[in-house]
Design an enzyme around this catalytic site. Structure first.
Site, short mmCIF file in Angstrom:
data_model
loop_
_atom_site.label_atom_id
_atom_site.label_comp_id
_atom_site.label_asym_id
_atom_site.label_seq_id
_atom_site.Cartn_x
_atom_site.Cartn_y
_atom_site.Cartn_z
N ARG A 1 -13.18 -3.91 -6.91
CA ARG A 1 -12.93 -4.70 -5.74
C ARG A 1 -13.88 -5.30 -5.13
O ARG A 1 -14.99 -4.46 -4.93
CB ARG A 1 -11.75 -4.13 -4.86
CG ARG A 1 -10.52 -3.50 -5.43
CD ARG A 1 -9.57 -2.98 -4.24
NE ARG A 1 -10.06 -2.35 -3.20
CZ ARG A 1 -9.56 -1.74 -2.13
NH1 ARG A 1 -8.14 -2.21 -1.80
NH2 ARG A 1 -10.08 -0.84 -1.24
N PHE B 1 0.91 -1.14 0.02
CA PHE B 1 0.14 0.14 -0.07
C PHE B 1 1.04 1.22 -0.14
O PHE B 1 1.96 1.23 0.74
CB PHE B 1 -0.83 -0.03 1.41
CG PHE B 1 -1.88 0.99 1.33
CD1 PHE B 1 -3.08 1.05 0.26
CD2 PHE B 1 -2.07 2.10 1.95
CE1 PHE B 1 -3.88 2.03 0.19
CE2 PHE B 1 -2.90 3.12 1.85
CZ PHE B 1 -4.14 3.13 1.00
N ASP C 1 2.54 -5.85 7.11
CA ASP C 1 1.42 -5.32 7.22
C ASP C 1 0.63 -5.98 7.14
O ASP C 1 0.34 -6.70 5.91
CB ASP C 1 1.58 -4.01 6.29
CG ASP C 1 0.27 -3.23 6.41
OD1 ASP C 1 -0.64 -3.43 7.06
OD2 ASP C 1 0.39 -1.96 5.89
N TYR D 1 -9.86 -0.70 10.97
CA TYR D 1 -11.10 -0.36 10.28
C TYR D 1 -11.30 -1.20 9.19
O TYR D 1 -12.37 -1.05 8.72
CB TYR D 1 -11.18 1.15 9.85
CG TYR D 1 -10.02 1.38 9.20
CD1 TYR D 1 -9.92 1.39 8.14
CD2 TYR D 1 -8.87 2.28 9.65
CE1 TYR D 1 -9.04 1.90 6.91
CE2 TYR D 1 -8.01 2.80 8.71
CZ TYR D 1 -8.02 2.41 7.43
OH TYR D 1 -6.92 3.12 6.75
N LYS D 2 -10.65 -2.39 8.94
CA LYS D 2 -11.25 -3.06 7.85
C LYS D 2 -11.83 -4.49 8.48
O LYS D 2 -13.01 -4.08 8.87
CB LYS D 2 -9.90 -3.48 6.91
CG LYS D 2 -9.33 -2.10 6.22
CD LYS D 2 -7.93 -2.79 5.41
CE LYS D 2 -7.20 -1.38 4.90
NZ LYS D 2 -8.19 -0.89 3.97
#
Lengths: 408, 408
Positions: B367, B123, B194, B219-220
């Protein structure tokens, strides 16, 4: 007779009945409208908009730019021009950003300047952050800590950055920000100010004082809730040149282009780093509403009246029992007053048991903050009377008050 | 006929009726009990306990140690021993802590190792953080970015730290964490992972894979709310020796002694920095309740079933219109599937308008995330059918869907 009360707006806060809250210098109370604002963002935006909240949350303004919108609101309280402040991260992380940016500027312009100068009145986390950053960066950088009254004379040609907190967290002693910044600039140093005990407590004029960097806290006088997001300021004359050691996608010139290489956003926006914590930010945003139409000069004047009143009454009633640890000149302090008492911890526990909330700092300081948005002269009188009675009757000499809590 | 659904617990989430949510890889939905937990902390703790909440909040456990308590709960989802994980800061700031700690270890042990190796599937914020940290630290440190399939061969003696995200945010391609960590260790490099798209999506075994440092996102798949606090892991065999460039009072051995010099806490607690954002942390803490009694191996198995089902139906109905961008082998991906379409942005906007929430990543990726705690096989079938209809009827070819939003 209490004097007129031009800034009291206690109805905006949800304070427990009968409690006298003299600890807004540590954690500001709950503004009454925060729970409903937070509920809406949680239930209606996170719950129903879901990912679309980044664009459509905050009543259509979008969550994503909250750090900049909050920064602009805070900036108006601290004399910062539009776009020079962003909210986010903790005060400590912001110290690392500001100090690393300052040291990088000096590395380019004056590589021989290797000292970060601070004082023993700074809050320890600022010193810890500076100590560890200097260690990590190496290059001979070092943190030098002097007594507060020795700072001016210690600013020499070796100083890369002067890093101070305007108001001492223990004594309330206030530095002359404009004069020390000017002195730093004369010596070729950059000035970084921590406004933890200044923002919302008194007028601050970052632009007028020509400050280079500033950081500050959202949960004290700004009433943003426990651990609320902090803020950071970079002078516009520097912001386009700075390169902090801590950088991330929200500080990129085009965060949603997902470019492989970092390209900083213009100005202070590059001081944004990761994804912002929206729930904590929304609480702070709502809390800032209480400042609408408030004159900070009037807040400051009233805060000094209240603290002078408290000191006078406490000293009249408790002569010899307490020692004023704060400067006697009210203009030389922030919005708090501290006294020394050898059994300070137990004294404060006894006050808290009687509904007067201040706090204690080792080894012997009891602290009282005067935030006139929610504190009246009658409450100040009552607190002074309860403190006098506590000392006179040795109410603190109760074993229950002598046990140490984790945080006081 | 849909297969049995061993992990579905949709009743724990407050999802809008009729919405099919395939974007938990970006922002997890609202667990139903979060608003009430947050209301209690705001109104009853911040509002009534005020400063005493640091000791007495969180139903008597105190706010102050939330970062460690949350870390322990998250640690159980990622194969970390007790005390090796703390929650707080953003993922990006945690990357800076982990990478600076790794580079400091190497400076002492192997000063010739100066390369941070990552890949183009990481990312961008991780790459930005590494790029700017290397620049700030100087000493010849540099970030080297290779293609994901070239990582293993690029691990040579010059690599100080291998820094990767296990699951690619665009394609869902999954690295072999254990194998690459072993390869890094053979070359004398430290491995930083990560887990943004791993934690809560599949079993993770940090201890078993002998990972040195890990970071991840709240938060995912952990459903902690927009911008929820992140987490950081340090292997216990290293934690007592590490010295990150970002340090503060909450990582001090005695935070409330207010000592002048930094003295790190034992173990991973030194990775705490500033005052923790309690409101955002409480939301994440409450959100983690949905994992009680959940078997992550079953979550993983079901997630793969659902994504395989989706791919099969989409490819059967949309042959030639879409190209699968994710690995065809389900074991080689995380919990998401991506397709390429030249008008991907407009296609996704048309899906969202029909109640199917996925997202778009430039230039052409749509996605879809498969989080089986709240996603059923029937919803997957419906989403595939809506996508097929959208492409067949060119529903995306509507000018309203071609305008770019700020965040998608």
């Amino acid at each position: 007779m209490p004097s007129a009360d031009p800034v009291l707006r206690k109805e905006l806060f949800d304070l427990p009945e009968g409690l006298i809250y003299l600890n807004g210098n540590s954690l500001g109370p709950l503004p009454r409208h925060v729970p409903e604002r937070l509920r809406r963002v949680v239930c209606d935006e996170w719950g129903k908009l879901l990912i679309r909240g980044w664009n459509l949350g905050c009543d259509g303004q979008g969550w994503v730019d909250l750090p900049a919108r909050l920064g602009a609101r805070i900036g108006r309280l601290i004399g910062a021009p539009e776009g020079a402040v962003v909210a986010g991260d903790s005060t400590t992380v912001n110290v690392v950003k500001a100090l690393s940016a300052a040291l990088e500027l000096q590395r380019a312009d004056s590589p021989g300047k290797l000292t970060v100068l601070s004082d023993s009145g700074n809050f320890p986390t600022d010193l810890y952050a500076a100590q560890e950053l200097c260690r990590a960066l190496g290059r001979g950088l070092r943190l030098k800590v002097v007594a507060p009254e020795e700072v001016a004379d210690a600013i020499d040609d070796g100083v890369a950055a002067l890093m101070l907190t305007e108001v001492d967290y223990r004594t309330g002693r206030r530095h002359d920000m404009a004069a020390l910044t000017a002195r730093a600039h004369q010596a070729g140093a950059l000035a970084i100010w921590d406004l933890a005990h200044s923002a919302g407590a008194m007028p601050v004029d970052l632009a007028g004082a020509d400050v280079d960097f500033a950081v500050g806290c959202g949960y004290k006088y700004l009433n943003g809730g426990p651990g609320a997001p902090a803020f950071i300021y970079a002078a516009p004359r520097l912001a386009d040149r700075i390169a902090p050691a801590v950088a991330g996608w929200m500080g990129h010139a085009a965060p949603f282009a997902f470019e492989p290489a970092y390209r900083p956003a213009p100005g202070a926006d590059r001081l944004r780093v990761g994804t912002p914590p929206i729930l904590s930010m929304v609480a702070l945003d709502a809390a800032l509403d209480v400042w609408e139409g408030v004159d900070l000069a009037a807040v400051r004047a009233r805060s000094l009246e209240l603290s002078e009143r408290f000191v006078a009454r406490v000293e009249a009633a408790c002569a010899g029992e307490l020692e004023l640890a704060s400067p006697r000149d009210p203009n030389a302090r922030g919005a708090q007053v501290s006294f020394r008492h050898p059994e300070g911890y137990a004294v404060m526990q006894a006050l808290i048991a009687q509904g007067v909330i201040g706090d204690f700092r080792a080894p012997d300081l009891i602290r009282f903050g005067f935030a006139p948005l929610y504190l009246s002269a009658e409450e100040v009188d009552a607190a002074a009377a309860i403190l006098a009675r506590t000392l006179e009757a040795r109410l603190w000499d109760d074993p229950r008050h002598r046990v140490r809590a984790k945080v006081t």
